[in-house]
Design an enzyme around this catalytic site. Structure first.
Site, mmCIF file in Angstrom:
data_model
loop_
_atom_site.group_PDB
_atom_site.id
_atom_site.type_symbol
_atom_site.label_atom_id
_atom_site.label_comp_id
_atom_site.label_asym_id
_atom_site.label_seq_id
_atom_site.Cartn_x
_atom_site.Cartn_y
_atom_site.Cartn_z
ATOM 1 N N ASP A 47 21.606 49.997 20.416
ATOM 2 C CA ASP A 47 22.434 49.364 19.372
ATOM 3 C C ASP A 47 23.773 49.076 19.606
ATOM 4 O O ASP A 47 24.563 48.945 18.516
ATOM 5 C CB ASP A 47 21.937 50.118 18.156
ATOM 6 C CG ASP A 47 22.421 51.552 18.171
ATOM 7 O OD1 ASP A 47 22.954 51.948 19.351
ATOM 8 O OD2 ASP A 47 22.481 52.151 17.114
ATOM 9 N N HIS B 59 37.679 39.691 44.992
ATOM 10 C CA HIS B 59 37.508 40.147 43.608
ATOM 11 C C HIS B 59 37.109 41.694 43.362
ATOM 12 O O HIS B 59 36.467 42.152 42.820
ATOM 13 C CB HIS B 59 36.089 39.343 43.073
ATOM 14 C CG HIS B 59 36.480 37.924 42.779
ATOM 15 N ND1 HIS B 59 35.205 37.039 42.714
ATOM 16 C CD2 HIS B 59 37.653 37.289 42.645
ATOM 17 C CE1 HIS B 59 36.099 35.922 42.653
ATOM 18 N NE2 HIS B 59 37.309 35.944 42.510
ATOM 19 N N ASP C 50 46.226 42.246 40.386
ATOM 20 C CA ASP C 50 46.135 40.972 39.761
ATOM 21 C C ASP C 50 45.499 41.412 38.526
ATOM 22 O O ASP C 50 44.675 41.794 38.462
ATOM 23 C CB ASP C 50 45.038 40.215 40.619
ATOM 24 C CG ASP C 50 44.718 38.857 40.170
ATOM 25 O OD1 ASP C 50 45.208 38.573 39.069
ATOM 26 O OD2 ASP C 50 44.007 38.047 40.655
ATOM 27 N N ASP D 196 47.704 35.993 33.957
ATOM 28 C CA ASP D 196 47.249 35.914 35.055
ATOM 29 C C ASP D 196 48.251 36.177 36.163
ATOM 30 O O ASP D 196 48.812 35.175 36.738
ATOM 31 C CB ASP D 196 46.252 34.693 35.388
ATOM 32 C CG ASP D 196 45.504 34.997 36.614
ATOM 33 O OD1 ASP D 196 45.480 35.912 37.256
ATOM 34 O OD2 ASP D 196 44.759 34.017 36.891
ATOM 35 N N HIS E 102 40.968 30.953 49.374
ATOM 36 C CA HIS E 102 40.850 30.504 47.881
ATOM 37 C C HIS E 102 42.041 29.309 47.755
ATOM 38 O O HIS E 102 42.632 28.920 48.510
ATOM 39 C CB HIS E 102 40.852 31.515 46.958
ATOM 40 C CG HIS E 102 42.369 32.339 47.318
ATOM 41 N ND1 HIS E 102 43.375 31.841 46.807
ATOM 42 C CD2 HIS E 102 42.644 33.542 47.721
ATOM 43 C CE1 HIS E 102 44.452 32.696 46.783
ATOM 44 N NE2 HIS E 102 44.033 33.751 47.387
ATOM 45 N N HIS F 17 44.669 27.428 39.370
ATOM 46 C CA HIS F 17 43.768 26.934 38.158
ATOM 47 C C HIS F 17 44.258 26.628 36.992
ATOM 48 O O HIS F 17 45.492 27.362 36.759
ATOM 49 C CB HIS F 17 42.536 27.884 38.346
ATOM 50 C CG HIS F 17 42.967 29.077 38.087
ATOM 51 N ND1 HIS F 17 43.150 29.790 36.796
ATOM 52 C CD2 HIS F 17 43.175 30.272 38.881
ATOM 53 C CE1 HIS F 17 43.776 31.154 36.890
ATOM 54 N NE2 HIS F 17 43.661 31.570 38.117
ATOM 55 N N HIS G 43 40.333 30.931 33.829
ATOM 56 C CA HIS G 43 40.229 29.769 34.495
ATOM 57 C C HIS G 43 39.724 28.717 33.591
ATOM 58 O O HIS G 43 38.762 28.471 33.260
ATOM 59 C CB HIS G 43 38.880 29.878 35.538
ATOM 60 C CG HIS G 43 39.291 30.970 36.645
ATOM 61 N ND1 HIS G 43 38.341 31.274 37.611
ATOM 62 C CD2 HIS G 43 40.316 31.492 37.029
ATOM 63 C CE1 HIS G 43 38.845 32.216 38.319
ATOM 64 N NE2 HIS G 43 39.971 32.466 38.090
ATOM 65 N N GLU H 149 49.367 30.618 43.063
ATOM 66 C CA GLU H 149 48.878 31.729 43.539
ATOM 67 C C GLU H 149 48.469 31.965 45.201
ATOM 68 O O GLU H 149 47.327 32.171 45.381
ATOM 69 C CB GLU H 149 47.738 32.528 42.750
ATOM 70 C CG GLU H 149 46.546 31.564 42.418
ATOM 71 C CD GLU H 149 45.491 32.412 41.599
ATOM 72 O OE1 GLU H 149 45.141 33.452 42.242
ATOM 73 O OE2 GLU H 149 45.181 31.745 40.513
ATOM 74 N N TYR I 277 45.218 37.259 53.912
ATOM 75 C CA TYR I 277 44.143 38.238 53.850
ATOM 76 C C TYR I 277 44.017 38.603 55.285
ATOM 77 O O TYR I 277 43.252 37.478 55.897
ATOM 78 C CB TYR I 277 43.235 38.249 53.052
ATOM 79 C CG TYR I 277 43.641 37.534 51.631
ATOM 80 C CD1 TYR I 277 44.015 38.643 50.684
ATOM 81 C CD2 TYR I 277 43.623 36.419 51.295
ATOM 82 C CE1 TYR I 277 44.316 38.130 49.241
ATOM 83 C CE2 TYR I 277 43.901 35.769 50.049
ATOM 84 C CZ TYR I 277 44.426 36.600 49.102
ATOM 85 O OH TYR I 277 44.866 36.165 47.921
ATOM 86 N N ARG J 249 48.784 38.491 47.860
ATOM 87 C CA ARG J 249 48.889 37.388 46.915
ATOM 88 C C ARG J 249 49.829 37.418 46.095
ATOM 89 O O ARG J 249 50.322 38.499 45.542
ATOM 90 C CB ARG J 249 47.407 37.400 46.250
ATOM 91 C CG ARG J 249 47.272 36.076 45.131
ATOM 92 C CD ARG J 249 45.883 35.680 44.719
ATOM 93 N NE ARG J 249 45.066 36.942 43.927
ATOM 94 C CZ ARG J 249 44.235 37.790 44.556
ATOM 95 N NH1 ARG J 249 44.034 37.866 45.667
ATOM 96 N NH2 ARG J 249 43.838 38.582 43.612
ATOM 97 N N GLU K 246 51.218 35.694 42.466
ATOM 98 C CA GLU K 246 50.570 34.436 41.426
ATOM 99 C C GLU K 246 51.485 34.599 40.128
ATOM 100 O O GLU K 246 51.565 35.590 39.552
ATOM 101 C CB GLU K 246 49.194 35.142 41.218
ATOM 102 C CG GLU K 246 48.567 34.216 39.846
ATOM 103 C CD GLU K 246 47.225 34.723 39.693
ATOM 104 O OE1 GLU K 246 46.883 35.618 39.890
ATOM 105 O OE2 GLU K 246 46.359 33.700 39.380
HETATM 106 N N1 GLY Z 1 42.569 36.710 38.398
HETATM 107 C C1 GLY Z 1 41.804 35.741 38.387
HETATM 108 C C2 GLY Z 1 42.540 34.674 39.180
HETATM 109 O O1 GLY Z 1 43.561 34.925 39.725
HETATM 110 O O2 GLY Z 1 42.128 33.615 39.512
HETATM 111 MN MN MN Z 2 44.713 33.195 38.721
HETATM 112 MN MN MN Z 3 44.787 36.672 39.171
#
Ligand code: GLY
Ligand code: MN
Ligand code: MN
Length: 441
Positions: A39, A242, A259, A270, A349, A353, A360, A383, A387, A404, A406
């Protein structure tokens, strides 16, 4: 009379868009509550589209927008319930919600099938996110079938279902002043969290201790939650894009990649920063860091009205390709490295975004098959990263370096503004900030 809230302005805008397309009714439910076990539920989070149009955060609610000569906004929500409110807290109830959220009508959510049965007949179209919520797909199908079963009375079922997201995504892509104000505050809270995290990190500390510092800073400043699972990745973990276990003890000589960003009043921030656990960048770490920073500067310079969505990415990749060749990590000319996408071994990557209600965020990246041009009011992340995993053909000094950087950008009339710029970023800024922090004070 005071100005309408941004939520009402957005509803009016959507109603006008629906009217332009021949009219119809929009059905926009909020998110369901989700059981974690027995519950106990996951912490509730409203649906972003529903919130965008209402500002209403309670579960079990749906917005109906009827476009036409007399446009109407109708909310269905939970009724007041003194017994349940002892357990679960305050509910507005339809009457108070109608007034506070500037709706034309509000009713108890238990009446939803009845109200759909009244509204759907003879509508030219339904605007709805088909496939997003199976329970709602079923409910709407049942409501449509009920109208179809009754056609002998002269009623017609709406012949068309449009995806309401195609209209809402375009609206969400350009942030209004109210949204920009919240996003700035969310960004400022996350900046402060990163500043504190940089001063908490040192050899021997566990990643989860840094996670705690970040998330304490979010909550202390009034943010409701992290906008996504915080990544606190030391040493080799920084090369796992991730990574969220956050349970490793960090050691001197390593980098830490964080991050993390808060969600404030429905809006995400972000931020990523990468820095040395011991407070000083060692040789190859500094080389990779400076390279990623140069790539980010190149991407920022391309983030301006009229540039296409992909221009910042192309700019970042060009800098990274050149730098990776200069460092001896890639071979060949810049042209061949770009053409063969050899850089993807180290940068796999994309450079950003959309950012907004969702980390996102909603919105197409291409229009008519072409990358769309940036426009003032759009918000996005910038960003780039690099790596380097251990491999026989890579000098050991580079192994396990993951960087990274960002920031969150608002496209302005003549360029962009980084709303997260307050988090230390250059090598000097980071080293000075960490050195001045002493033992984490
Ligand atoms: N933290 C998710 C991204 O940077 O896209
Ligand atoms: Mn991001
Ligand atoms: Mn991020």
């Amino acid at each position: 009379m005071s100005d309408p809230s941004p939520f009402k302005s957005r509803r009016d805008h959507l109603l006008a868009k629906i009217a332009e397309r021949g009219g119809g009714v929009a059905v926009i439910p909020t998110a369901p509550e989700v059981i974690r076990n027995r519950d106990t539920h996951y912490r509730y989070r409203h649906d972003s589209y529903f919130y965008y149009l209402t500002g209403f955060r309670e579960p079990e609610a749906v917005l109906l927008l009827v476009a036409g000569n007399e446009p109407r906004a109708i909310l269905l929500c939970r009724e007041r319930d003194p017994e349940r409110e002892i357990w679960d807290g305050f509910r507005h109830g339809p009457e108070a919600a109608c007034e506070r959220f500037e709706l034309d009508e509000a009713h108890a959510v238990g009446a939803v099938d009845e109200i759909l049965a009244e509204i759907l007949p003879d509508q030219p179209a339904i605007f709805y996110s088909l496939g997003h919520d199976a329970a709602w797909d079923h409910r709407l199908t049942q409501a449509l079938n009920a109208v179809r079963a009754n056609t002998r009375s002269g009623a017609t079922a709406p012949p068309t279902i449009h995806d309401v997201r195609t209209l809402l995504d375009e609206m969400r892509l350009i942030k209004d002043q109210a949204e920009i104000a919240v996003m700035r505050r969310a960004a400022a809270i996350s900046v402060e969290a990163h500043r504190q995290a940089m001063r908490t990190a040192r050899p021997g500390v566990f990643e989860y201790e840094i996670e705690a510092t970040l998330e304490q800073a979010f909550r202390r400043a009034g943010a409701q939650a992290p906008a996504y699972p915080s990544i606190v990745a030391s040493g080799p973990n920084a090369c796992v894009l991730h990574y969220v276990e956050n349970d490793r003890r960090m050691a001197d000589g390593e980098l830490l990649l964080i991050d993390a960003g808060c969600e404030l009043d429905g809006y995400a921030s972000d931020i990523t920063r990468s820095f040395p656990v011991g407070g000083r960048f060692a040789g190859p770490q500094r080389d990779i860091y400076e390279l990623v920073l140069a790539a980010q500067y190149a991407a920022i310079a391309e983030t301006r009205p009229g540039a296409t969505w992909n221009a910042p990415h192309d700019a970042a990749v060009a800098v990274l390709a050149r730098g990776l060749i200069d460092l001896g990590l890639l071979r060949g000319s810049v042209d061949t490295v770009l053409e063969n996408q050899d850089y993807r071994r180290f940068y796999m990557h994309r450079t950003g975004h959309w950012l907004g209600l969702d980390v996102h965020d909603a919105g197409d990246y291409k229009q008519g098959g072409e990358w769309r041009p940036l426009q003032p009011g759009m918000t996005l992340t910038i960003e780039p990263g690099c790596y380097v995993r251990p491999a026989d053909d890579i000098p050991e000094a580079f192994w396990n370096i993951g960087v990274r950087i960002e920031d969150d950008a608002l496209v302005t009339a003549d360029g962009c503004e980084l709303i997260t710029a307050g988090a230390p970023k250059t090598v000097d800024e980071i080293e000075q900030w960490m050195a001045a922090g002493g033992d984490g004070a």
